[in-house]
Design a protein around this motif. Sequence first.
Motif, mmCIF file in Angstrom:
data_model
loop_
_atom_site.group_PDB
_atom_site.id
_atom_site.type_symbol
_atom_site.label_atom_id
_atom_site.label_comp_id
_atom_site.label_asym_id
_atom_site.label_seq_id
_atom_site.Cartn_x
_atom_site.Cartn_y
_atom_site.Cartn_z
ATOM 1 N N ALA A 87 -6.935 48.137 -9.316
ATOM 2 C CA ALA A 87 -6.099 48.711 -10.372
ATOM 3 C C ALA A 87 -6.749 49.933 -11.020
ATOM 4 C CB ALA A 87 -5.822 47.659 -11.446
ATOM 5 N N PHE A 88 -8.084 50.004 -10.959
ATOM 6 C CA PHE A 88 -8.835 51.135 -11.508
ATOM 7 C C PHE A 88 -9.690 51.717 -10.382
ATOM 8 C CE2 PHE A 88 -8.277 47.900 -14.756
ATOM 9 C CZ PHE A 88 -7.700 48.607 -15.806
ATOM 10 N N THR A 89 -9.667 53.026 -10.238
ATOM 11 C CA THR A 89 -10.382 53.616 -9.095
ATOM 12 C C THR A 89 -11.895 53.529 -9.233
ATOM 13 O OG1 THR A 89 -10.199 55.792 -10.144
ATOM 14 C CG2 THR A 89 -8.521 55.210 -8.506
ATOM 15 N N ARG A 90 -12.391 53.429 -10.487
ATOM 16 C CA ARG A 90 -13.839 53.333 -10.694
ATOM 17 C C ARG A 90 -14.121 52.306 -11.785
ATOM 18 N NH1 ARG A 90 -15.905 59.699 -10.752
ATOM 19 N NH2 ARG A 90 -15.201 60.202 -8.631
ATOM 20 N N VAL A 91 -14.926 51.315 -11.463
ATOM 21 C CA VAL A 91 -15.279 50.274 -12.428
ATOM 22 C C VAL A 91 -16.771 49.964 -12.329
ATOM 23 C CG1 VAL A 91 -13.004 49.170 -12.543
ATOM 24 C CG2 VAL A 91 -14.612 48.474 -10.753
ATOM 25 N N PHE A 92 -17.321 49.446 -13.428
ATOM 26 C CA PHE A 92 -18.707 48.990 -13.386
ATOM 27 C C PHE A 92 -18.887 47.823 -14.335
ATOM 28 C CE2 PHE A 92 -19.184 51.300 -17.318
ATOM 29 C CZ PHE A 92 -20.314 50.804 -17.935
ATOM 30 N N THR A 93 -19.953 47.064 -14.121
ATOM 31 C CA THR A 93 -20.326 45.983 -15.021
ATOM 32 C C THR A 93 -21.840 45.998 -15.187
ATOM 33 O OG1 THR A 93 -20.013 43.633 -15.515
ATOM 34 C CG2 THR A 93 -20.597 44.184 -13.250
ATOM 35 N N PHE A 94 -22.299 45.418 -16.267
ATOM 36 C CA PHE A 94 -23.740 45.420 -16.570
ATOM 37 C C PHE A 94 -24.006 44.147 -17.368
ATOM 38 C CE2 PHE A 94 -27.309 48.240 -18.610
ATOM 39 C CZ PHE A 94 -28.256 47.376 -18.102
ATOM 40 N N GLY A 95 -24.625 43.171 -16.721
ATOM 41 C CA GLY A 95 -24.843 41.916 -17.418
ATOM 42 C C GLY A 95 -25.810 41.008 -16.692
ATOM 43 N N PRO A 96 -26.027 39.808 -17.223
ATOM 44 C CA PRO A 96 -26.992 38.880 -16.624
ATOM 45 C C PRO A 96 -26.477 38.241 -15.343
ATOM 46 C CG PRO A 96 -25.905 37.861 -18.499
ATOM 47 C CD PRO A 96 -25.426 39.271 -18.455
ATOM 48 N N THR A 97 -27.370 38.032 -14.414
ATOM 49 C CA THR A 97 -27.083 37.300 -13.178
ATOM 50 C C THR A 97 -28.212 36.292 -12.958
ATOM 51 O OG1 THR A 97 -28.157 39.063 -11.918
ATOM 52 C CG2 THR A 97 -25.760 39.144 -12.064
ATOM 53 N N PHE A 98 -27.952 35.320 -12.089
ATOM 54 C CA PHE A 98 -28.859 34.180 -11.999
ATOM 55 C C PHE A 98 -29.109 33.803 -10.543
ATOM 56 C CE2 PHE A 98 -26.249 34.166 -15.741
ATOM 57 C CZ PHE A 98 -27.122 33.912 -16.779
ATOM 58 N N ARG A 99 -30.352 33.510 -10.212
ATOM 59 C CA ARG A 99 -30.723 33.037 -8.873
ATOM 60 C C ARG A 99 -31.662 31.843 -9.009
ATOM 61 N NH1 ARG A 99 -29.945 37.618 -5.273
ATOM 62 N NH2 ARG A 99 -28.049 38.566 -6.133
ATOM 63 N N ALA A 100 -31.312 30.745 -8.380
ATOM 64 C CA ALA A 100 -32.153 29.545 -8.431
ATOM 65 C C ALA A 100 -33.160 29.579 -7.286
ATOM 66 C CB ALA A 100 -31.287 28.298 -8.354
ATOM 67 N N GLU A 101 -33.858 30.690 -7.179
ATOM 68 C CA GLU A 101 -34.852 30.875 -6.119
ATOM 69 C C GLU A 101 -36.199 30.365 -6.610
ATOM 70 O OE1 GLU A 101 -36.467 34.413 -3.133
ATOM 71 O OE2 GLU A 101 -34.891 34.815 -4.615
ATOM 72 N N ASN A 102 -36.757 29.397 -5.919
ATOM 73 C CA ASN A 102 -38.000 28.773 -6.363
ATOM 74 C C ASN A 102 -39.193 29.645 -5.982
ATOM 75 O OD1 ASN A 102 -39.770 26.952 -7.456
ATOM 76 N ND2 ASN A 102 -39.717 25.552 -5.712
ATOM 77 N N SER A 103 -39.301 30.776 -6.696
ATOM 78 C CA SER A 103 -40.355 31.741 -6.384
ATOM 79 C C SER A 103 -41.115 32.103 -7.647
ATOM 80 C CB SER A 103 -39.743 33.010 -5.773
ATOM 81 O OG SER A 103 -40.727 34.012 -5.633
ATOM 82 N N GLN A 104 -42.425 32.129 -7.535
ATOM 83 C CA GLN A 104 -43.297 32.514 -8.650
ATOM 84 C C GLN A 104 -43.821 33.938 -8.461
ATOM 85 O OE1 GLN A 104 -44.019 30.936 -11.382
ATOM 86 N NE2 GLN A 104 -43.599 28.773 -11.084
ATOM 87 N N SER A 105 -43.201 34.689 -7.572
ATOM 88 C CA SER A 105 -43.722 36.019 -7.250
ATOM 89 C C SER A 105 -43.549 36.980 -8.419
ATOM 90 C CB SER A 105 -43.009 36.575 -6.010
ATOM 91 O OG SER A 105 -41.747 37.096 -6.359
ATOM 92 N N ARG A 106 -44.214 38.110 -8.308
ATOM 93 C CA ARG A 106 -44.181 39.131 -9.353
ATOM 94 C C ARG A 106 -42.866 39.894 -9.367
ATOM 95 N NH1 ARG A 106 -49.194 40.975 -11.340
ATOM 96 N NH2 ARG A 106 -50.918 39.647 -10.705
ATOM 97 N N ARG A 107 -41.987 39.668 -8.394
ATOM 98 C CA ARG A 107 -40.748 40.455 -8.302
ATOM 99 C C ARG A 107 -39.478 39.622 -8.429
ATOM 100 N NH1 ARG A 107 -38.987 41.429 -2.960
ATOM 101 N NH2 ARG A 107 -38.631 43.598 -3.486
#
Length: 478
Positions: free
Chosen positions: A232-252
């Motif tokens: 419906a709109f030719t250009r859209v964006f969003t900016f918000g929190p997302t979540f991953r249940a990845e069991n990683s303790q890495s620095r990234r």
Amino acid sequence: MFGARCLLLALRRCSSAPCPKYKQAARLRVCEVLEAQEVAGDIKVQGWVRSVRSQKQVLFLHINDGSSLESLQVVADPSLEHRDLTFGSAVEVQGKLVKSLHRMQNVELKAENIRVVGPCDTLRFPFKPRERQPLEYSRQFPHLRCRTNTLSSLLRVRSEATAAISSFFKDNGYVHVHTPIITSNDCEGAGELFHVRTSNEVHEPGENSHFFNVPAFLTVSGQLHLEVMAGAFTRVFTFGPTFRAENSQSRRHLAEFYMVEAEMSFTESLQDIIQVMEDLFKTVTSIVLSKCPQDVELFHKYVSPAQKGRLEQMLKNKFITIPYTEAVEILKQAPQTFTFQPKWGKDLQTEHEKYLVNHCGEVPVFVVNYPYDLKPFYMRDNEDGPQHTVAAVDLLVPGIGELCGGSLREERLHFLQSRLERLGLADAYQWYLDLRQFGSAPHGGFGMGFERYLQCILGVDNIKDVIPFPRFPHSCLL
């Protein structure tokens, strides 16, 4: 009763009587005071004490309210000293702005009154004046570490970057969409999801016990919802929190992080998406550097001394684009030994991504046209061979690796339907197929990890140090 009535009448008469007018002191933020070029009348500053130095004839304070890295020097008569006036205490200082004799600042506040609003127990306070603690140490105190110079600078940079990202998209005609945090979709298909359940669902398992009547998850991406809006709109964006249940303790890796995502309709070229990604990075970074020079300089001086030069290289050079197939060949011919051997059809690991950026002169690199079987169902089939690829792109940056990921979306109904059927997802994504039947247009988009972006421009090694309250496996403080 009679006495109470008389008191009430007296109060009413007093409240209606004209009151003498007092000139109130102007309340200014520290950054506003520091920018002042001239002396001024009575002003009031509120903030926290960064240092106290008492001499025989004068009392020196440095006050900071979070509006700037630099603190305001306050000079006062020693008679204004108070036992609660210590490092970390919250104060309100009223006085006159005068020319400073100190060559490092134009003005200083000559205090006439100092009020301690909230004392600070300096013995128990985990941070000390003039001590630069490692980021790992500060991370133990998520409720207090915003008082440190490093994190307060990070939060100002984060705030300006957030505003700059929104301005970039607004100036380029994008509509900001608030995509849901709770969803029934697994956009990435990785299965690393946080399930959303009520407390009752845990004790009453069953097919019909779901609060929403279907399994619900915390979102891993707002992309599919943006694709809906791109109809419906030719250009859209969003900016918000997302979540991953990845069991990683890495620095990234974080369990909760912020994503900037955009979607563009009537887009048939991967180059169009690549150009927006590069423009977004350079525009936002330039704004941050102009708005927060001292804050960025703190990181480039004390956290990552080499980052300033790397960032200048990124901004002045055109980003490089190479196909995935070429990238694999470069890795195979590399003189170093990788933990994961590069092979066509395998995903690029962080060690591969960093090598490719280094190979290209520490300039960000777009890797395009990934193997068909590596990427999710929604990416557009390039219909090439014998090495089958999709129109996908990843942006790799120095020190980090992957920063952005995007693609053209598969807008052709028969291609998409065939792939979903092979994956056994046709029923679950019938609504997604519907989008291709009712005025579908070629479209594409990308996502950028906000915390990785901050790591990139500031040179912070651990992603847990660029977000106020990091969430990762076995840690959810506050």
